[in-house]
Design a protein around this motif. Structure first.
Motif, PDB file in Angstrom:
ATOM      1  N   ARG A   1      -4.155  13.277 -22.466  1.00 24.03           N
ATOM      2  CA  ARG A   1      -3.341  12.059 -22.530  1.00 24.03           C
ATOM      3  C   ARG A   1      -4.160  10.891 -23.046  1.00 24.03           C
ATOM      4  O   ARG A   1      -3.692  10.100 -23.872  1.00 24.03           O
ATOM      5  CB  ARG A   1      -2.778  11.725 -21.152  1.00 24.03           C
ATOM      6  N   HIS A   2      -5.388  10.779 -22.573  1.00 28.06           N
ATOM      7  CA  HIS A   2      -6.254   9.690 -23.031  1.00 28.06           C
ATOM      8  C   HIS A   2      -6.543   9.808 -24.525  1.00 28.06           C
ATOM      9  O   HIS A   2      -6.504   8.811 -25.254  1.00 28.06           O
ATOM     10  CB  HIS A   2      -7.554   9.680 -22.227  1.00 28.06           C
ATOM     11  N   LEU A   3      -6.823  11.016 -24.997  1.00 27.42           N
ATOM     12  CA  LEU A   3      -7.112  11.213 -26.413  1.00 27.42           C
ATOM     13  C   LEU A   3      -5.893  10.915 -27.278  1.00 27.42           C
ATOM     14  O   LEU A   3      -6.010  10.295 -28.340  1.00 27.42           O
ATOM     15  CB  LEU A   3      -7.606  12.638 -26.655  1.00 27.42           C
TER      16      LEU A   3
ATOM     17  N   SER B   1      -7.591  17.645 -14.888  1.00 28.78           N
ATOM     18  CA  SER B   1      -8.624  16.949 -15.655  1.00 28.78           C
ATOM     19  C   SER B   1      -8.368  17.106 -17.158  1.00 28.78           C
ATOM     20  O   SER B   1      -8.497  16.147 -17.928  1.00 28.78           O
ATOM     21  CB  SER B   1      -9.994  17.497 -15.291  1.00 28.78           C
ATOM     22  N   PHE B   2      -7.988  18.307 -17.571  1.00 28.10           N
ATOM     23  CA  PHE B   2      -7.699  18.560 -18.983  1.00 28.10           C
ATOM     24  C   PHE B   2      -6.510  17.729 -19.448  1.00 28.10           C
ATOM     25  O   PHE B   2      -6.550  17.104 -20.513  1.00 28.10           O
ATOM     26  CB  PHE B   2      -7.419  20.050 -19.200  1.00 28.10           C
ATOM     27  N   MET B   3      -5.435  17.695 -18.644  1.00 25.42           N
ATOM     28  CA  MET B   3      -4.248  16.925 -19.018  1.00 25.42           C
ATOM     29  C   MET B   3      -4.552  15.424 -19.082  1.00 25.42           C
ATOM     30  O   MET B   3      -4.081  14.731 -19.971  1.00 25.42           O
ATOM     31  CB  MET B   3      -3.109  17.196 -18.030  1.00 25.42           C
ATOM     32  N   LYS B   4      -5.355  14.937 -18.162  1.00 25.21           N
ATOM     33  CA  LYS B   4      -5.735  13.523 -18.162  1.00 25.21           C
ATOM     34  C   LYS B   4      -6.536  13.186 -19.420  1.00 25.21           C
ATOM     35  O   LYS B   4      -6.302  12.176 -20.078  1.00 25.21           O
ATOM     36  CB  LYS B   4      -6.540  13.207 -16.905  1.00 25.21           C
TER      37      LYS B   4
ATOM     38  N   CYS C   1      -3.230   4.463 -30.621  1.00 28.21           N
ATOM     39  CA  CYS C   1      -3.717   3.084 -30.784  1.00 28.21           C
ATOM     40  C   CYS C   1      -4.395   2.897 -32.142  1.00 28.21           C
ATOM     41  O   CYS C   1      -4.204   1.869 -32.805  1.00 28.21           O
ATOM     42  CB  CYS C   1      -4.671   2.717 -29.653  1.00 28.21           C
ATOM     43  N   VAL C   2      -5.171   3.884 -32.560  1.00 26.47           N
ATOM     44  CA  VAL C   2      -5.832   3.802 -33.869  1.00 26.47           C
ATOM     45  C   VAL C   2      -4.787   3.780 -34.980  1.00 26.47           C
ATOM     46  O   VAL C   2      -4.881   3.001 -35.937  1.00 26.47           O
ATOM     47  CB  VAL C   2      -6.820   4.976 -34.055  1.00 26.47           C
ATOM     48  N   LEU C   3      -3.753   4.637 -34.872  1.00 31.90           N
ATOM     49  CA  LEU C   3      -2.699   4.656 -35.885  1.00 31.90           C
ATOM     50  C   LEU C   3      -1.921   3.343 -35.911  1.00 31.90           C
ATOM     51  O   LEU C   3      -1.545   2.864 -36.979  1.00 31.90           O
ATOM     52  CB  LEU C   3      -1.741   5.824 -35.639  1.00 31.90           C
ATOM     53  N   CYS C   4      -1.674   2.757 -34.744  1.00 29.58           N
ATOM     54  CA  CYS C   4      -0.976   1.464 -34.695  1.00 29.58           C
ATOM     55  C   CYS C   4      -1.788   0.385 -35.402  1.00 29.58           C
ATOM     56  O   CYS C   4      -1.247  -0.409 -36.181  1.00 29.58           O
ATOM     57  CB  CYS C   4      -0.709   1.057 -33.246  1.00 29.58           C
TER      58      CYS C   4
END
Length: 147
Positions: free
Chosen positions: A44-46, A38-41, A52-55
């Motif tokens: 990865r999402h964060l 759950s932590f890794m998921k 995406c914000v940086l792009c």
């Protein structure tokens, strides 16, 4: 009957031991694995969200912002300070896009290209001898500097 009494006593002793000791080892490992997944998921999402914000930031800055700035502005100029503040968040393509565009407009003809001959064999032998090239004649750097 004796087996039933022994099973009841074992159940009572597990209830007295508390919830920590009553859970088997496999269940603790399974719970830890679920928490790790759950932590890794979530991580990865964060990270994907930040990317995406940086792009989007880079796209907006490249299309709207960089065209308005003078790349030759003085170091104390407001435009230069604004660009310096945005620079750590810009990707290389956004940073060097203007430079590449400027370089493409200043094509160098084959007649004006710099040509030099470097004696690599002499430079390698000089380096292997461990001497210092005080006159800048033997090392590759010295030969380029004197050209």
């Amino acid at each position: 009957a004796a087996a039933a009494v022994a099973a009841a006593e074992a159940g009572a002793s597990q209830q007295e031991a508390g919830p920590q000791e009553a859970t088997p080892q496999g269940a603790e490992l399974n719970l830890e694995a679920i928490v790790d997944q759950s932590f890794m998921k979530t991580l990865r999402h964060l990270l994907f969200s930040r990317f995406c914000v940086l792009c989007e930031f880079n796209r907006t800055v490249t299309q709207d912002f960089l065209q308005l700035l003078d790349p030759n502005a003085a170091p104390g100029d407001e435009q230069r300070q604004l660009l310096s503040a945005a620079k750590p968040r810009l990707f290389g393509s956004a940073r060097f896009g203007q430079l590449a565009e400027s370089l493409s407009r200043t094509a160098v003809s084959p007649e004006k290209r710099l040509r030099m001959t470097i004696n690599r064999k002499s430079a390698v032998m000089f380096r292997e001898n461990g001497r210092t090239d005080w006159e800048f004649r033997r090392t590759v750097f010295g030969q380029i500097l004197r050209a």
